[in-house]
Motif scaffolding. Sequence first.
Motif, mmCIF file in Angstrom:
data_model
loop_
_atom_site.group_PDB
_atom_site.id
_atom_site.type_symbol
_atom_site.label_atom_id
_atom_site.label_comp_id
_atom_site.label_asym_id
_atom_site.label_seq_id
_atom_site.Cartn_x
_atom_site.Cartn_y
_atom_site.Cartn_z
ATOM 1 N N ASP A 123 0.823 -1.214 0.000
ATOM 2 C CA ASP A 123 0.000 0.000 0.000
ATOM 3 C C ASP A 123 0.857 1.263 0.000
ATOM 4 N N LEU A 124 2.135 1.103 0.302
ATOM 5 C CA LEU A 124 2.977 2.275 0.523
ATOM 6 C C LEU A 124 3.815 2.657 -0.684
ATOM 7 N N ALA A 125 4.121 1.685 -1.546
ATOM 8 C CA ALA A 125 4.965 1.994 -2.704
ATOM 9 C C ALA A 125 4.743 0.963 -3.796
ATOM 10 N N LEU A 126 4.781 1.423 -5.026
ATOM 11 C CA LEU A 126 4.571 0.550 -6.176
ATOM 12 C C LEU A 126 5.626 -0.545 -6.255
ATOM 13 N N ALA A 127 6.808 -0.286 -5.727
ATOM 14 C CA ALA A 127 7.894 -1.265 -5.796
ATOM 15 C C ALA A 127 7.529 -2.584 -5.122
ATOM 16 N N TYR A 128 6.577 -2.551 -4.182
ATOM 17 C CA TYR A 128 6.196 -3.763 -3.458
ATOM 18 C C TYR A 128 4.975 -4.448 -4.070
ATOM 19 N N LYS A 130 3.032 -6.535 -7.021
ATOM 20 C CA LYS A 130 3.352 -7.512 -8.061
ATOM 21 C C LYS A 130 2.274 -7.604 -9.135
ATOM 22 N N HIS A 131 1.104 -7.035 -8.876
ATOM 23 C CA HIS A 131 -0.015 -7.278 -9.776
ATOM 24 C C HIS A 131 -0.664 -6.003 -10.313
ATOM 25 N N VAL A 132 -0.065 -4.847 -10.064
ATOM 26 C CA VAL A 132 -0.577 -3.620 -10.676
ATOM 27 C C VAL A 132 -0.013 -3.533 -12.088
ATOM 28 N N GLU A 133 -0.890 -3.561 -13.062
ATOM 29 C CA GLU A 133 -0.449 -3.564 -14.452
ATOM 30 C C GLU A 133 0.247 -2.253 -14.795
ATOM 31 N N SER A 134 1.199 -2.326 -15.702
ATOM 32 C CA SER A 134 2.012 -1.156 -16.044
ATOM 33 C C SER A 134 1.160 0.013 -16.523
ATOM 34 N N ALA A 135 0.059 -0.288 -17.182
ATOM 35 C CA ALA A 135 -0.815 0.776 -17.676
ATOM 36 C C ALA A 135 -1.455 1.565 -16.533
ATOM 37 N N HIS A 136 -1.457 0.979 -15.326
ATOM 38 C CA HIS A 136 -2.106 1.615 -14.184
ATOM 39 C C HIS A 136 -1.100 2.166 -13.171
ATOM 40 N N HIS A 137 0.190 2.122 -13.501
ATOM 41 C CA HIS A 137 1.196 2.612 -12.557
ATOM 42 C C HIS A 137 0.981 4.080 -12.223
ATOM 43 N N SER A 138 0.663 4.875 -13.216
ATOM 44 C CA SER A 138 0.465 6.304 -12.982
ATOM 45 C C SER A 138 -0.732 6.547 -12.066
ATOM 46 N N SER A 139 -1.809 5.792 -12.276
ATOM 47 C CA SER A 139 -2.995 5.937 -11.431
ATOM 48 C C SER A 139 -2.703 5.504 -10.002
ATOM 49 N N TYR A 140 -1.907 4.438 -9.862
ATOM 50 C CA TYR A 140 -1.507 3.993 -8.522
ATOM 51 C C TYR A 140 -0.720 5.095 -7.818
ATOM 52 N N ASP A 141 0.248 5.673 -8.519
ATOM 53 C CA ASP A 141 1.057 6.738 -7.924
ATOM 54 C C ASP A 141 0.195 7.938 -7.539
ATOM 55 N N ASP A 142 -0.786 8.268 -8.372
ATOM 56 C CA ASP A 142 -1.686 9.378 -8.052
ATOM 57 C C ASP A 142 -2.471 9.088 -6.775
ATOM 58 N N PHE A 143 -2.921 7.845 -6.640
ATOM 59 C CA PHE A 143 -3.671 7.440 -5.446
ATOM 60 C C PHE A 143 -2.802 7.563 -4.198
ATOM 61 N N ILE A 144 -1.564 7.077 -4.284
ATOM 62 C CA ILE A 144 -0.650 7.124 -3.145
ATOM 63 C C ILE A 144 -0.292 8.567 -2.795
ATOM 64 N N ASN A 145 -0.005 9.370 -3.804
ATOM 65 C CA ASN A 145 0.373 10.762 -3.550
ATOM 66 C C ASN A 145 -0.777 11.545 -2.920
ATOM 67 N N ALA A 146 -1.993 11.302 -3.394
ATOM 68 C CA ALA A 146 -3.154 11.986 -2.816
ATOM 69 C C ALA A 146 -3.362 11.552 -1.367
ATOM 70 N N ARG A 147 -3.207 10.265 -1.099
ATOM 71 C CA ARG A 147 -3.335 9.782 0.281
ATOM 72 C C ARG A 147 -2.291 10.424 1.179
ATOM 73 N N ASN A 148 -1.045 10.444 0.721
ATOM 74 C CA ASN A 148 0.027 11.007 1.542
ATOM 75 C C ASN A 148 -0.192 12.490 1.823
ATOM 76 N N GLU A 149 -0.742 13.188 0.847
ATOM 77 C CA GLU A 149 -0.939 14.633 0.996
ATOM 78 C C GLU A 149 -2.167 14.962 1.837
ATOM 79 N N LEU A 150 -3.247 14.222 1.643
ATOM 80 C CA LEU A 150 -4.526 14.606 2.227
ATOM 81 C C LEU A 150 -4.921 13.809 3.465
#
Length: 242
Positions: A123-128, A130-150
Amino acid sequence: MRYSCVRLLELYGKVFNQTELCQLIVGKTCNSCKCPRDGHDVYHEEWVNVRDRLGYKTQADIDTKSTRERCINQGFAWIPPNLTQLKVEQYFKCLPADKVPRLGSSGEKYRAKQIQIQLPKQDLALAYCKHVESAHHSSYDDFINARNELALDIAYAKICTNKVNCPECNEALNPDDIGVLAPKFGDKFLWHPGCFVCTTCKQLLVDLAYCVHDELVYCERHYAEQLKPRCSACDEVSDFDY
């Protein structure tokens, strides 16, 4: 992703019993011998600082975090920062005895278990993941960044100066009591140390790490599950195709 995870879960179910499967999913295994971490009496050899796990690297965080040496010198796996040793003992008297993280105790095991459950690395970083498809990496990062900020933050212990009511139990904290202040809620609210729990699982928020959603307090795991489904096979949050 969903099909492969379900298929993996089916295969695991044929090999492992329910307890073993739970240990595999949550990842509660020793780094050295791979046996369940609950089987060990001592955890502090693999001491974890939650601020480091969350990636808090600012100078202010470095100055206020609980260092390994300070914790171990006082006999705990974790202590609230910025409290004297006497106040640390006062703080822990507010918690159930079996959840006080004294070294070599059931409370130390409880803390280690809650770190794994409440703050899963995937839940903390994409590096951990195994199943988030490459096409969704940007969306995952957006989700994590928004969580960390808000939403994500770390609360801290504060000595109460005025009589206030705890948001969880609505009972009073009196002057000189030690409360928990969660900055995302401003400085008007203080929780009893034993009341600062996740809205969903009702467990003490490990090392005071918390998330806010709809003005409620959650551990990171259950915050993420308010917004995204979690795969029961790989334990990763999913549905980033937006």
